[in-house]
Design an enzyme around this catalytic site. Structure first.
Site, mmCIF file in Angstrom:
data_model
loop_
_atom_site.group_PDB
_atom_site.id
_atom_site.type_symbol
_atom_site.label_atom_id
_atom_site.label_comp_id
_atom_site.label_asym_id
_atom_site.label_seq_id
_atom_site.Cartn_x
_atom_site.Cartn_y
_atom_site.Cartn_z
ATOM 1 C CG HIS A 88 -8.717 -3.047 -2.339
ATOM 2 N ND1 HIS A 88 -9.892 -2.385 -3.191
ATOM 3 C CD2 HIS A 88 -8.580 -2.355 -1.148
ATOM 4 C CE1 HIS A 88 -10.187 -1.236 -2.514
ATOM 5 N NE2 HIS A 88 -9.337 -1.405 -1.265
ATOM 6 N N GLY A 114 -15.485 2.932 3.757
ATOM 7 C CA GLY A 114 -14.311 3.518 3.613
ATOM 8 C C GLY A 114 -13.704 3.156 2.053
ATOM 9 C CG HIS A 136 -6.835 -2.887 3.278
ATOM 10 N ND1 HIS A 136 -6.054 -1.807 3.125
ATOM 11 C CD2 HIS A 136 -8.059 -2.650 2.371
ATOM 12 C CE1 HIS A 136 -6.831 -0.946 2.154
ATOM 13 N NE2 HIS A 136 -8.188 -1.516 2.101
ATOM 14 C CG ASP A 152 -2.169 0.975 0.868
ATOM 15 O OD1 ASP A 152 -3.351 0.563 0.976
ATOM 16 O OD2 ASP A 152 -1.796 2.128 1.224
HETATM 17 P P1 AMP Z 1 -9.884 1.256 0.255
HETATM 18 O O1 AMP Z 1 -10.142 2.674 1.028
HETATM 19 O O2 AMP Z 1 -10.135 0.180 1.236
HETATM 20 O O3 AMP Z 1 -10.515 1.430 -1.050
HETATM 21 O O4 AMP Z 1 -8.215 1.026 -0.041
HETATM 22 C C1 AMP Z 1 -7.481 1.755 -0.843
HETATM 23 C C2 AMP Z 1 -6.005 1.740 -0.579
HETATM 24 O O5 AMP Z 1 -5.337 1.801 -1.840
HETATM 25 C C3 AMP Z 1 -5.777 2.828 0.493
HETATM 26 O O6 AMP Z 1 -5.077 2.120 1.453
HETATM 27 C C4 AMP Z 1 -4.647 3.416 -0.577
HETATM 28 O O7 AMP Z 1 -3.583 4.035 0.508
HETATM 29 C C5 AMP Z 1 -4.328 2.540 -1.498
HETATM 30 N N1 AMP Z 1 -3.789 2.924 -2.722
HETATM 31 C C6 AMP Z 1 -4.221 3.881 -3.554
HETATM 32 N N2 AMP Z 1 -3.613 4.048 -4.530
HETATM 33 C C7 AMP Z 1 -2.381 3.280 -4.342
HETATM 34 C C8 AMP Z 1 -1.240 2.897 -5.323
HETATM 35 N N3 AMP Z 1 -1.113 3.781 -6.468
HETATM 36 N N4 AMP Z 1 -0.327 2.001 -4.927
HETATM 37 C C9 AMP Z 1 -0.562 1.424 -3.766
HETATM 38 N N5 AMP Z 1 -1.739 1.705 -2.860
HETATM 39 C C10 AMP Z 1 -2.527 2.603 -3.481
#
Ligand code: AMP
Length: 114
Positions: A100, A93, A102, A31
């Site tokens: 995805h 959120g 986490h 992330d």
């Molecule tokens: P969510 O809030 O569950 O949709 O999680 C999206 C996650 O994607 C967040 O933790 C962001 O920090 C992460 N994120 C967004 N853009 C990128 C990127 N280009 N590379 C890696 N992580 C990302």
């Protein structure tokens, strides 16, 4: 509204990511804004916008994501525990419209989550 599917661009190699694992069905990468010492996102290569959009056809794929998460947790030294989080839609959120998981670990987690 959810933002553009930036994860599809990562799958297609159009934007860089720190890849932790990949195979024909899924991709795992670190992330960009880690919330724990280990914070990896595990995504299917198939576009599924949210968890609410999964179908019976996706059963094997979702199981595969869990197996990958367990193996990555071992490789990333999370034998003492880790958390899997899957945010579904805005109220939970979710910000990227591509399912995805986490994988978080490396510190003590609190409960309940925010
Ligand atoms: P969510 O809030 O569950 O949709 O999680 C999206 C996650 O994607 C967040 O933790 C962001 O920090 C992460 N994120 C967004 N853009 C990128 C990127 N280009 N590379 C890696 N992580 C990302």
């Amino acid at each position: 509204m959810l933002a553009d599917n930036i994860f599809l661009k990562i799958i297609e190699g159009k934007i860089p990511a720190r890849i932790a694992y990949q195979d024909d069905r899924c991709l795992a990468f670190h992330d960009i804004n880690p919330q724990a010492p280990v914070h990896v996102l595990i995504i299917p290569k198939k576009v599924i916008a949210t968890h609410a959009d999964v179908t019976r056809e996706d059963k094997e794929l979702l199981g595969h994501l869990h197996v990958v998460a367990a193996r990555l947790a071992e490789q990333l030294d999370l034998a003492d525990g880790y958390r899997l989080v899957l945010n579904c839609k805005e109220k939970a959120g979710q910000t990227v419209p591509h399912l995805h998981m986490h994988l978080l670990g490396g510190r003590q987690m609190a409960w309940p989550p925010g």
